[in-house]
Design an enzyme around this catalytic site. Structure first.
Site, short mmCIF file in Angstrom:
data_model
loop_
_atom_site.label_atom_id
_atom_site.label_comp_id
_atom_site.label_asym_id
_atom_site.label_seq_id
_atom_site.Cartn_x
_atom_site.Cartn_y
_atom_site.Cartn_z
CD GLN A 158 -46.42 73.50 36.73
OE1 GLN A 158 -45.21 73.28 36.69
NE2 GLN A 158 -46.94 74.54 37.36
CE LYS A 201 -14.38 47.51 15.98
NZ LYS A 201 -15.32 46.55 15.32
CG HIS A 260 5.92 49.60 18.86
ND1 HIS A 260 7.01 49.68 19.70
CD2 HIS A 260 6.19 48.57 18.03
CE1 HIS A 260 7.89 48.76 19.38
NE2 HIS A 260 7.42 48.08 18.36
CG ASN A 294 -12.05 44.95 11.69
OD1 ASN A 294 -11.37 45.71 11.00
ND2 ASN A 294 -12.85 45.37 12.65
#
Length: 457
Positions: A73, A351, A363, A386
C-alpha cells in the site's frame, strides 16, 4: 468447507511509537507483533494469508517469509483502501476472508475460529468481532436494533449522547464473504474529514443492500488491544507475559514469582523446573526437566539439559548437557558446548568452547576457542590465551588433564591426555601425554634483602 483467506493490515506508519523501527515489528515477548498475528492465523487452516505492507515493507517480508503473501500500500488512505490492495490476490474468489490488524498481538486463534464459525452459522456477508469494555471512549460503537440485529457501526466522534453510552465496541477484526467484501470496497467513499476510505463503511454498504451483518461478542477485551504507542506496547507485553507464564505453570513449571519473571513466547521448559524471580529466558531457549534457574540469570537461545542448576549466570546461544552446575556469576558466550556432569563455577567465562563430561572449571577462568576433554580440572585464574591482536587460535586439552592455578595456555597449543600443568606456568608449546608442563622462572630467595625495602615496621 469453503475456502478461507486472511488479510493482515500492517501498513500503518506508527508515528506515535516515535521509533525508527516499523510499528508492527516491535517485539512483544520476543516476537514482532505482526508475527504473533500471522502465527495465530496459520493454525486456522487458512488457504492464503495476505499481509498489506507499507513503510518498512522489506523488513516485514523478512520476518514473515514463507508465512504470507505481500501486497504494498504505497499511500496510507485508510483501512478500506488497505484491504482493497489485496484485490489482485483475492478478488472474485469464493470463500470467507478474515481481516485482522497487525498491531493486535494478543488475538488468539480460538477467537478467530469462533468468529468464523459464528459467521457461517448466521450465513452472514459480514461479521464484526466485538467486545464490551467499561470505558469505550474513542472506539466505534455497535448499534443494534430491539432484536439484537446489527444496524451499523458509529465512530465515537459521530455518536449521539445515547450511542456513546453503548459499551459494545468494534475491535477492528472482521469476517467477510470474500466476493461481497471486494464488491463493496469498490463503493467505499472518502467523503469524510480525514479524506480516507474506512473499512466500517463496508458494513453500511452491505446493510443498505439488505445483506446479513452479524456481530460476534468475545469475552476478553485484552485480545483486541491495539498497539499504537509505547504505553500500549508495554501493556500488551505485560498481558502476553502473564499468558505465557500461566501456560508454563499449567504444564508443571514452578515460577516462584511469575509477575517478576520474563519468558519469551518460543521458550520451552520441562516439568518440575523451578524458575526464581528476576530470571530472563529469551529467544528459542529450551530447558529440560528438574532444573533450577536462580534470580539474576539470563538465558538466550540456548538448550539446557535436565537437572541443571544455573545460579545467577548468563548463557547465550550455547548448549548445556545434563547434571551441570553453572555459577554463580558465570558467563557462557555463544557456541559454548558444555557436556554432562560439568561444573562451571563463579566468574568463569567460556566462548566457542567445548567442555567434556565431568570436567571442572571452578572459578576465575577464561576458556575461549577451546576444546577441553573429559574429567579435566582447570585451576583458578587459568586462561586460554586465544587472541594475538589479529587472529584467534585454538587451545586443545585432552582427557584427565590437571591445569594448575594461574596458568596461561598460549594458543595454538595442545595438551595431551593425563598431562599435568604446573601452577603459574605460561605454556607456549604442546605438552605430550602423561607429561608435566612447567614454564616459569626459577625462584631465587635473597636472604636479608627485605630489610632494605622498608615495607613494614
Amino acid at each position: 468447507m469453503s475456502k478461507r483467506y486472511a488479510v493482515v493490515l500492517a501498513a500503518g506508519q506508527g508515528t506515535r511509537m516515535k521509533s525508527k523501527l516499523y510499528k508492527v515489528l516491535h517485539p512483544v515477548c520476543g516476537k514482532p507483533m505482526v508475527e504473533h498475528v500471522v502465527d495465530q492465523i496459520s493454525t486456522l487452516d487458512v488457504d492464503k494469508v495476505v499481509t498489506i505492507v507499507g513503510h518498512g515493507a522489506e523488513k516485514v517480508q523478512e520476518h514473515l517469509a514463507g508465512k504470507s503473501e505481500f501486497v504494498k500500500q504505497d499511500e496510507q488512505l485508510g483501512t478500506a483502501h488497505a484491504v482493497l490492495q489485496a484485490k489482485s490476490e483475492l478478488a472474485g474468489k469464493d470463500g470467507v476472508t478474515l481481516v485482522v490488524c497487525g498491531d493486535t498481538p494478543l488475538i488468539e486463534a480460538s477467537t478467530m475460529e469462533a468468529l468464523l464459525k459464528y459467521h457461517h452459522e448466521k450465513r452472514a456477508k459480514a461479521t464484526i468481532l466485538t467486545t464490551v469494555i467499561e470505558d469505550p471512549t474513542g472506539y466505534g460503537r455497535i448499534i443494534r436494533d430491539d432484536l439484537g440485529i446489527v444496524e451499523k457501526i458509529v465512530e465515537h466522534k459521530d455518536a449521539t449522547e445515547k450511542e456513546q453510552r453503548i459499551s459494545e465496541i468494534n475491535t477492528g477484526t472482521y469476517c467477510f464473504d470474500n466476493k461481497a467484501l471486494f464488491e463493496a470496497l469498490e463503493n467505499v467513499s472518502n467523503d469524510n474529514v480525514q479524506g480516507e476510505y474506512y473499512l466500517p463503511d463496508v458494513i453500511k454498504i452491505l446493510k443498505d443492500a439488505d445483506e446479513v451483518v452479524a456481530a460476534y461478542k468475545m469475552e476478553s477485551f485484552e485480545e483486541s488491544l491495539g498497539v499504537n504507542d509505547r504505553i500500549a506496547l508495554a501493556e500488551a507485553s505485560k498481558l502476553m507475559q502473564r499468558r505465557i507464564n500461566e501456560n508454563h505453570m499449567r504444564n508443571g513449571v514452578t515460577l516462584v514469582n511469575p509477575e517478576n519473571t520474563y519468558i519469551d513466547i518460543d521458550v520451552k521448559i520441562g516439568q518440575d523446573t523451578v524458575i526464581e524471580p528476576g530470571v530472563m529466558l529469551r529467544g528459542k531457549t529450551v530447558i529440560g526437566d528438574d532444573c533450577v534457574v536462580t534470580s539474576g540469570s539470563e538465558i538466550v537461545s540456548s538448550v539446557i539439559g535436565e537437572r541443571v542448576h544455573v545460579r545467577n549466570s548468563s548463557i547465550f546461544e550455547s548448549k548445556v548437557g545434563d547434571d551441570v552446575q553453572i555459577g554463580p556469576y558465570a558467563h557462557l558466550r555463544p557456541e559454548s558446548d558444555i557436556h554432562n556432569h560439568v561444573k562451571i563455577g563463579n566468574y568463569v567465562e567460556t566462548k566457542k568452547a567445548v567442555v567434556g563430561e565431568g570436567t571442572k572449571l571452578p572459578h576465575f577462568i577464561y576458556m575461549g576457542d577451546a576444546e577441553i576433554g573429559k574429567n579435566v580440572n582447570v585451576g583458578c585464574g587459568s586462561i586460554a590465551v586465544n587472541y594475538d591482536g589479529k587472529n584467534k587460535a585454538k587451545t586443545i586439552i585432552g582427557d584427565n588433564v590437571f591445569v594448575g592455578c594461574n596458568s596461561n595456555l598460549i594458543a595454538p597449543v595442545k595438551v595431551g591426555d593425563r598431562a599435568f600443568i604446573a601452577a603459574g606456568s605460561t605454556i607456549t608449546k604442546d605438552v605430550p601425554e602423561d607429561a608435566l608442563g612447567i614454564a616459569r622462572a626459577k625462584q631465587d630467595n635473597k636472604l636479608g634483602y627485605a630489610k632494605h625495602l622498608n615495607h613494614g615496621k
